[in-house]
Design a protein around this motif. Structure first.
Motif, PDB file in Angstrom:
ATOM      1  N   VAL A 122      50.996  42.430  40.196  1.00  0.00           N
ATOM      2  CA  VAL A 122      51.032  42.912  38.814  1.00  0.00           C
ATOM      3  C   VAL A 122      50.322  41.930  37.895  1.00  0.00           C
ATOM      4  N   GLU A 123      50.584  40.635  38.057  1.00  0.00           N
ATOM      5  CA  GLU A 123      49.947  39.627  37.205  1.00  0.00           C
ATOM      6  C   GLU A 123      48.430  39.644  37.385  1.00  0.00           C
ATOM      7  N   LYS A 124      47.964  39.780  38.615  1.00  0.00           N
ATOM      8  CA  LYS A 124      46.522  39.820  38.861  1.00  0.00           C
ATOM      9  C   LYS A 124      45.898  41.055  38.213  1.00  0.00           C
ATOM     10  N   ALA A 125      46.566  42.208  38.360  1.00  0.00           N
ATOM     11  CA  ALA A 125      46.029  43.444  37.777  1.00  0.00           C
ATOM     12  C   ALA A 125      45.964  43.348  36.258  1.00  0.00           C
ATOM     13  N   ILE A 126      47.032  42.821  35.645  1.00  0.00           N
ATOM     14  CA  ILE A 126      47.045  42.682  34.186  1.00  0.00           C
ATOM     15  C   ILE A 126      45.969  41.699  33.735  1.00  0.00           C
ATOM     16  N   GLY A 127      45.826  40.590  34.457  1.00  0.00           N
ATOM     17  CA  GLY A 127      44.796  39.605  34.094  1.00  0.00           C
ATOM     18  C   GLY A 127      43.395  40.170  34.181  1.00  0.00           C
TER      19      GLY A 127
END
Length: 405
Positions: free
Chosen positions: A295-300
């Motif tokens: 999730v963090e990678k996708a949001i970033g």
């Protein structure tokens, strides 16, 4: 000669606005160099040069509306730059030779209002910012002499200070600025108003103690970043908490279409991102199948694309629920507007230390207000309150997310 064409704009997008040309007519360009930026209702697009050459002609100016397939300009392929066209030089006017049958035309007389001034008077005026056109000349034929210039300076110095003049129209203009809305801003305004007009929108609030998540993040943030190559933020916890709540209150993950309610069995979470051009909501696809790191990678990745103006239409379409974090700007509480046709949006806010009563003791805790705006046509009050309680429980006890409770 090659045409510079408006590309396909994507599903349901029929026109765009020319935002900016990066080159001028007559300038040399290289293949794949960005020539023009277009704005659609949803994203910005860049049109590159199809080959090396010279931008010979611009057919669609900035602010023009264009459709897919419209010719934006012309490119002379393989040609060298033509500085004379991009930087036209002013040529000295050539004296027209008199025709054999005509007498030479006399030079035009100088304008009557122009008052000749002696070189010494001109020097005095230049050094003292004096307007010689307002000085009466005492020399021959009204010529302004050095004495006239000095007398004018002396009179200016001895004159009483003038009363301040009322605000001129120019000063009023400086207090305001009229700027045409970008196509993206127009679309944002229209969609937000449509959401207010069509949905029975209501907002309910709760608050959450961030102590557990902050402690967990503080303990594992370094090893998390080293392992996954991305920082551990709060947004991934809220995405996971919202998905757990959506599974228990499916109405919030639904939408109305005509006389039907469509319940979504997938969880594509929109994350609102502020950019220089306005608010956009890229979508994290199938977020329920991603880990916290995923999730963090996708949001970033989506946030970077949004700030760089590189979002594609598919990045913005199909969300089932939205999260907006006004806390990054310092907002303590708000009532977010629905991202139609979705039925719910969660507003996160600033983490603020407040005195709280815990087991009979007053303690200081990092608290955050949560706001859920929802479409009351689909979601009942009980469901909205239950949703927020489930989010609160998951954030205050993150282990619940691991155990799917």
């Amino acid at each position: 000669m090659a045409d510079i064409m408006t590309p396909a704009l994507g599903e349901s997008v029929t026109e765009a606005t020319v935002a900016r040309w990066t080159k001028k007519a007559g300038e040399a360009v290289r293949k794949d160099e960005i020539l023009v930026e277009l704005e659609t209702d949803k994203v910005s697009l860049e049109v590159a040069a199809p080959s090396d050459g010279v931008l010979s002609e611009i057919l669609a100016g900035e602010g023009d509306t264009v459709e897919p397939g419209t010719v934006l300009g012309k490119l002379s392929e393989g040609a060298a730059a033509a500085p004379a066209r991009s930087e036209p030089k002013a040529e000295a006017p050539k004296a027209e030779a008199p025709k054999p049958t005509e007498a030479p035309k006399p030079a035009p007389a100088p304008a009557a209002e122009a008052r000749p001034a002696a070189p010494s008077a001109q020097r005095v005026a230049a050094e003292n910012n004096l307007d010689l056109s307002k000085v009466a000349g005492s020399g021959k034929d009204g010529r302004v002499t050095k004495g006239d210039a000095l007398a004018a300076l002396e009179a200016r110095a001895s004159a009483p200070a003038a009363a301040p003049a009322p605000a001129a129209p120019r000063e009023l203009h400086e207090r305001e600025e009229r700027v045409r809305m970008t196509r993206l801003r127009q679309t944002i305004a229209r969609r937000l108003k449509e959401a207010q007009n069509s949905a029975a929108m209501l907002t309910t609030f709760n608050e959450v103690d961030m102590s557990a998540v902050m402690a967990l993040r503080s303990e594992y943030k370094d090893v998390f970043e080293k392992r996954h190559g991305v920082r551990l933020g709060f947004m991934s916890f809220f995405v996971k908490a919202c998905i757990a709540a959506l599974k228990q209150v499916p109405d919030v993950n639904a939408e109305i279409e005509g006389q039907d309610i469509i319940y979504k069995n997938h969880y594509d979470i929109g994350v609102a991102v502020g950019t220089e051009k306005g608010l956009v909501v890229p979508v994290v696809r199938d977020a329920d199948q991603l880990s916290l790191a995923g999730v963090e990678k996708a949001i970033g990745d989506l946030g970077k694309k949004a700030r760089d103006g590189q979002l594609a239409l598919e990045d913005l379409q199909g969300g089932t629920f939205t999260i907006s974090n006004g806390g990054v700007y310092g907002s303590l509480m708000s009532t977010p507007i629905l991202n139609a046709p979705q039925s719910g949006i969660l507003g996160m806010h600033k983490i603020q230390e407040r005195p709280m009563v815990v087991k009979g003791q007053v303690v200081v805790r990092p608290m955050m207000y949560l706001a859920l705006s929802y479409d009351h046509r689909v979601v009942d009050g009980q469901g909205a309150v239950t949703f927020l309680v489930k989010v609160k429980e998951a954030i205050e006890d993150p282990q619940r997310l691991l155990l799917d409770l």
